[in-house]
Scaffold this motif. Structure first.
Motif, PDB file in Angstrom:
ATOM      1  N   THR A  16       0.837  -1.204   0.000  1.00  0.00           N
ATOM      2  CA  THR A  16       0.000   0.000   0.000  1.00  0.00           C
ATOM      3  C   THR A  16       0.870   1.253   0.000  1.00  0.00           C
ATOM      4  OG1 THR A  16      -1.746  -1.157   1.214  1.00  0.00           O
ATOM      5  CG2 THR A  16      -1.812   1.253   1.238  1.00  0.00           C
ATOM      6  N   LEU A  17       1.871   1.259   0.872  1.00  0.00           N
ATOM      7  CA  LEU A  17       2.757   2.424   0.940  1.00  0.00           C
ATOM      8  C   LEU A  17       3.495   2.630  -0.377  1.00  0.00           C
ATOM      9  CD1 LEU A  17       4.186   2.017   4.553  1.00  0.00           C
ATOM     10  CD2 LEU A  17       2.244   3.383   3.777  1.00  0.00           C
ATOM     11  N   GLU A  18       3.919   1.539  -0.995  1.00  0.00           N
ATOM     12  CA  GLU A  18       4.632   1.637  -2.275  1.00  0.00           C
ATOM     13  C   GLU A  18       3.695   2.114  -3.386  1.00  0.00           C
ATOM     14  OE1 GLU A  18       6.594  -1.556  -5.260  1.00  0.00           O
ATOM     15  OE2 GLU A  18       7.293  -1.648  -3.174  1.00  0.00           O
ATOM     16  N   LYS A  19       2.504   1.560  -3.440  1.00  0.00           N
ATOM     17  CA  LYS A  19       1.549   1.882  -4.500  1.00  0.00           C
ATOM     18  C   LYS A  19       1.103   3.345  -4.430  1.00  0.00           C
ATOM     19  CE  LYS A  19      -2.621  -0.111  -6.500  1.00  0.00           C
ATOM     20  NZ  LYS A  19      -1.997  -0.794  -7.607  1.00  0.00           N
ATOM     21  N   PHE A  20       1.004   3.862  -3.234  1.00  0.00           N
ATOM     22  CA  PHE A  20       0.478   5.211  -3.040  1.00  0.00           C
ATOM     23  C   PHE A  20       1.515   6.169  -2.478  1.00  0.00           C
ATOM     24  CE2 PHE A  20      -3.360   2.514  -2.711  1.00  0.00           C
ATOM     25  CZ  PHE A  20      -4.128   3.103  -3.698  1.00  0.00           C
ATOM     26  N   GLU A  21       2.800   5.935  -2.765  1.00  0.00           N
ATOM     27  CA  GLU A  21       3.846   6.737  -2.127  1.00  0.00           C
ATOM     28  C   GLU A  21       3.731   8.235  -2.409  1.00  0.00           C
ATOM     29  OE1 GLU A  21       7.814   5.714  -3.279  1.00  0.00           O
ATOM     30  OE2 GLU A  21       7.260   5.480  -5.367  1.00  0.00           O
ATOM     31  N   SER A  22       3.137   8.606  -3.524  1.00  0.00           N
ATOM     32  CA  SER A  22       3.020  10.042  -3.831  1.00  0.00           C
ATOM     33  C   SER A  22       1.661  10.617  -3.422  1.00  0.00           C
ATOM     34  CB  SER A  22       3.258  10.279  -5.325  1.00  0.00           C
ATOM     35  OG  SER A  22       2.270   9.618  -6.085  1.00  0.00           O
ATOM     36  N   SER A  23       0.833   9.796  -2.786  1.00  0.00           N
ATOM     37  CA  SER A  23      -0.492  10.265  -2.364  1.00  0.00           C
ATOM     38  C   SER A  23      -0.430  10.884  -0.977  1.00  0.00           C
ATOM     39  CB  SER A  23      -1.475   9.095  -2.341  1.00  0.00           C
ATOM     40  OG  SER A  23      -1.606   8.533  -3.621  1.00  0.00           O
ATOM     41  N   SER A  24      -1.351  11.777  -0.740  1.00  0.00           N
ATOM     42  CA  SER A  24      -1.488  12.308   0.624  1.00  0.00           C
ATOM     43  C   SER A  24      -2.971  12.325   0.949  1.00  0.00           C
ATOM     44  CB  SER A  24      -0.873  13.699   0.736  1.00  0.00           C
ATOM     45  OG  SER A  24      -1.562  14.613  -0.076  1.00  0.00           O
ATOM     46  N   TRP A  25      -3.279  11.908   2.156  1.00  0.00           N
ATOM     47  CA  TRP A  25      -4.661  11.840   2.611  1.00  0.00           C
ATOM     48  C   TRP A  25      -4.823  12.616   3.905  1.00  0.00           C
ATOM     49  CZ3 TRP A  25      -2.503   6.823   1.284  1.00  0.00           C
ATOM     50  CH2 TRP A  25      -2.896   6.370   0.022  1.00  0.00           C
ATOM     51  N   THR A  26      -6.070  12.913   4.218  1.00  0.00           N
ATOM     52  CA  THR A  26      -6.385  13.613   5.461  1.00  0.00           C
ATOM     53  C   THR A  26      -6.454  12.659   6.641  1.00  0.00           C
ATOM     54  OG1 THR A  26      -8.746  13.366   5.007  1.00  0.00           O
ATOM     55  CG2 THR A  26      -7.687  15.423   4.276  1.00  0.00           C
ATOM     56  N   GLY A  27      -6.673  11.379   6.366  1.00  0.00           N
ATOM     57  CA  GLY A  27      -6.788  10.368   7.401  1.00  0.00           C
ATOM     58  C   GLY A  27      -7.167   9.036   6.784  1.00  0.00           C
ATOM     59  N   VAL A  28      -7.363   8.048   7.638  1.00  0.00           N
ATOM     60  CA  VAL A  28      -7.708   6.697   7.187  1.00  0.00           C
ATOM     61  C   VAL A  28      -8.994   6.261   7.882  1.00  0.00           C
ATOM     62  CG1 VAL A  28      -6.921   4.318   6.963  1.00  0.00           C
ATOM     63  CG2 VAL A  28      -5.243   6.166   6.960  1.00  0.00           C
ATOM     64  N   TYR A  29      -9.935   5.788   7.083  1.00  0.00           N
ATOM     65  CA  TYR A  29     -11.192   5.262   7.600  1.00  0.00           C
ATOM     66  C   TYR A  29     -11.284   3.786   7.261  1.00  0.00           C
ATOM     67  CZ  TYR A  29     -16.147   4.238   8.048  1.00  0.00           C
ATOM     68  OH  TYR A  29     -17.338   3.660   8.398  1.00  0.00           O
ATOM     69  N   GLY A  30     -11.597   2.964   8.264  1.00  0.00           N
ATOM     70  CA  GLY A  30     -11.767   1.532   8.047  1.00  0.00           C
ATOM     71  C   GLY A  30     -13.230   1.163   8.044  1.00  0.00           C
ATOM     72  N   VAL A  31     -13.638   0.460   6.980  1.00  0.00           N
ATOM     73  CA  VAL A  31     -15.020  -0.004   6.893  1.00  0.00           C
ATOM     74  C   VAL A  31     -15.231  -1.061   7.978  1.00  0.00           C
ATOM     75  CG1 VAL A  31     -16.720  -1.176   5.448  1.00  0.00           C
ATOM     76  CG2 VAL A  31     -15.101   0.440   4.408  1.00  0.00           C
ATOM     77  N   PRO A  32     -16.198  -0.835   8.879  1.00  0.00           N
ATOM     78  CA  PRO A  32     -16.434  -1.833   9.923  1.00  0.00           C
ATOM     79  C   PRO A  32     -16.930  -3.137   9.298  1.00  0.00           C
ATOM     80  CG  PRO A  32     -17.517   0.240  10.463  1.00  0.00           C
ATOM     81  CD  PRO A  32     -17.040   0.341   9.041  1.00  0.00           C
ATOM     82  N   ARG A  33     -16.450  -4.155   9.638  1.00  0.00           N
ATOM     83  CA  ARG A  33     -15.526  -4.581  10.641  1.00  0.00           C
ATOM     84  C   ARG A  33     -14.206  -4.945  10.007  1.00  0.00           C
ATOM     85  NH1 ARG A  33     -17.792  -9.641  14.166  1.00  0.00           N
ATOM     86  NH2 ARG A  33     -17.267 -10.859  12.363  1.00  0.00           N
ATOM     87  N   GLY A  34     -14.236  -5.483   8.813  1.00  0.00           N
ATOM     88  CA  GLY A  34     -13.023  -5.986   8.181  1.00  0.00           C
ATOM     89  C   GLY A  34     -11.948  -4.964   7.895  1.00  0.00           C
ATOM     90  N   GLY A  35     -12.313  -3.728   7.673  1.00  0.00           N
ATOM     91  CA  GLY A  35     -11.322  -2.721   7.342  1.00  0.00           C
ATOM     92  C   GLY A  35     -10.674  -2.040   8.527  1.00  0.00           C
ATOM     93  N   LEU A  36     -11.171  -2.321   9.720  1.00  0.00           N
ATOM     94  CA  LEU A  36     -10.673  -1.596  10.895  1.00  0.00           C
ATOM     95  C   LEU A  36      -9.217  -1.886  11.216  1.00  0.00           C
ATOM     96  CD1 LEU A  36     -13.819  -1.758  13.188  1.00  0.00           C
ATOM     97  CD2 LEU A  36     -12.901   0.215  11.969  1.00  0.00           C
ATOM     98  N   VAL A  37      -8.802  -3.143  11.168  1.00  0.00           N
ATOM     99  CA  VAL A  37      -7.408  -3.475  11.476  1.00  0.00           C
ATOM    100  C   VAL A  37      -6.484  -2.839  10.438  1.00  0.00           C
ATOM    101  CG1 VAL A  37      -5.726  -5.341  11.702  1.00  0.00           C
ATOM    102  CG2 VAL A  37      -7.994  -5.588  12.714  1.00  0.00           C
ATOM    103  N   LEU A  38      -6.863  -2.943   9.174  1.00  0.00           N
ATOM    104  CA  LEU A  38      -6.061  -2.309   8.121  1.00  0.00           C
ATOM    105  C   LEU A  38      -5.958  -0.803   8.342  1.00  0.00           C
ATOM    106  CD1 LEU A  38      -7.446  -4.099   4.938  1.00  0.00           C
ATOM    107  CD2 LEU A  38      -5.140  -4.294   5.879  1.00  0.00           C
ATOM    108  N   ALA A  39      -7.070  -0.192   8.712  1.00  0.00           N
ATOM    109  CA  ALA A  39      -7.074   1.261   8.919  1.00  0.00           C
ATOM    110  C   ALA A  39      -6.164   1.663  10.074  1.00  0.00           C
ATOM    111  CB  ALA A  39      -8.501   1.746   9.168  1.00  0.00           C
ATOM    112  N   VAL A  40      -6.217   0.929  11.164  1.00  0.00           N
ATOM    113  CA  VAL A  40      -5.353   1.240  12.304  1.00  0.00           C
ATOM    114  C   VAL A  40      -3.885   1.108  11.899  1.00  0.00           C
ATOM    115  CG1 VAL A  40      -4.618   0.474  14.595  1.00  0.00           C
ATOM    116  CG2 VAL A  40      -7.050   0.676  14.073  1.00  0.00           C
ATOM    117  N   CYS A  41      -3.550   0.012  11.233  1.00  0.00           N
ATOM    118  CA  CYS A  41      -2.157  -0.212  10.816  1.00  0.00           C
ATOM    119  C   CYS A  41      -1.679   0.868   9.853  1.00  0.00           C
ATOM    120  CB  CYS A  41      -2.013  -1.593  10.180  1.00  0.00           C
ATOM    121  SG  CYS A  41      -2.262  -2.963  11.315  1.00  0.00           S
ATOM    122  N   LEU A  42      -2.515   1.218   8.883  1.00  0.00           N
ATOM    123  CA  LEU A  42      -2.127   2.251   7.924  1.00  0.00           C
ATOM    124  C   LEU A  42      -2.056   3.623   8.582  1.00  0.00           C
ATOM    125  CD1 LEU A  42      -4.034   1.055   4.760  1.00  0.00           C
ATOM    126  CD2 LEU A  42      -1.548   1.292   5.007  1.00  0.00           C
TER     127      LEU A  42
END
Length: 130
Positions: A16-42
């Motif tokens: 993810t970091l490699e694919k989006f290295e030139s991107s900038s976001w305001t934050g990370v939102y994880g879709v409950p429930r499956g996306g939450l762990v990914l969101a916290v890690c990212l």
């Protein structure tokens, strides 16, 4: 059942970091429930806030795109980036780190195997009626 490990998660985060290295976001939102762990890690890796609601300019993440039900609410949002770890279909309006059209059930490292088997049975039963 395909079982993913914590090492697989680390590789997905690195991708993810490699694919989006030139991107900038305001934050990370994880879709409950499956996306939450990914969101916290990212959130930690990117040094961005973990959001309790998606906002303009954010990254929305989910674990898997199977039916699209959990990420469909974000389809019309052109002001966010939507990412799933695994997509069971070719991505259209979302981005996927891995595309795998296998019908094999995926067990993520944060999931309980017995509960995942029950989820799989319920999912398959719901698809065979109708």
């Amino acid at each position: 059942m395909r079982t993913l490990s914590w090492a697989d998660l680390d590789r997905a985060l690195d991708a993810t970091l490699e694919k989006f290295e030139s991107s900038s976001w305001t934050g990370v939102y994880g879709v409950p429930r499956g996306g939450l762990v990914l969101a916290v890690c990212l959130s930690h890796r990117l040094g961005l806030p973990l959001l309790d609601q998606p906002e303009a300019g954010c990254l929305v993440v989910d674990d898997i795109y199977e039916t699209g039900r959990t990420v469909e609410p974000f389809r019309s949002r052109t002001d966010i980036t939507t990412l799933v770890w695994i997509s069971k279909v070719e991505p259209q309006w979302w981005t996927a780190l891995e595309v795998n059209d296998s019908s094999e059930w995926v067990l993520f490292p944060w999931e309980n195997a017995a509960a995942a088997r029950a989820d799989e049975q319920q999912y398959r039963a719901s698809r065979s009626h109708g």
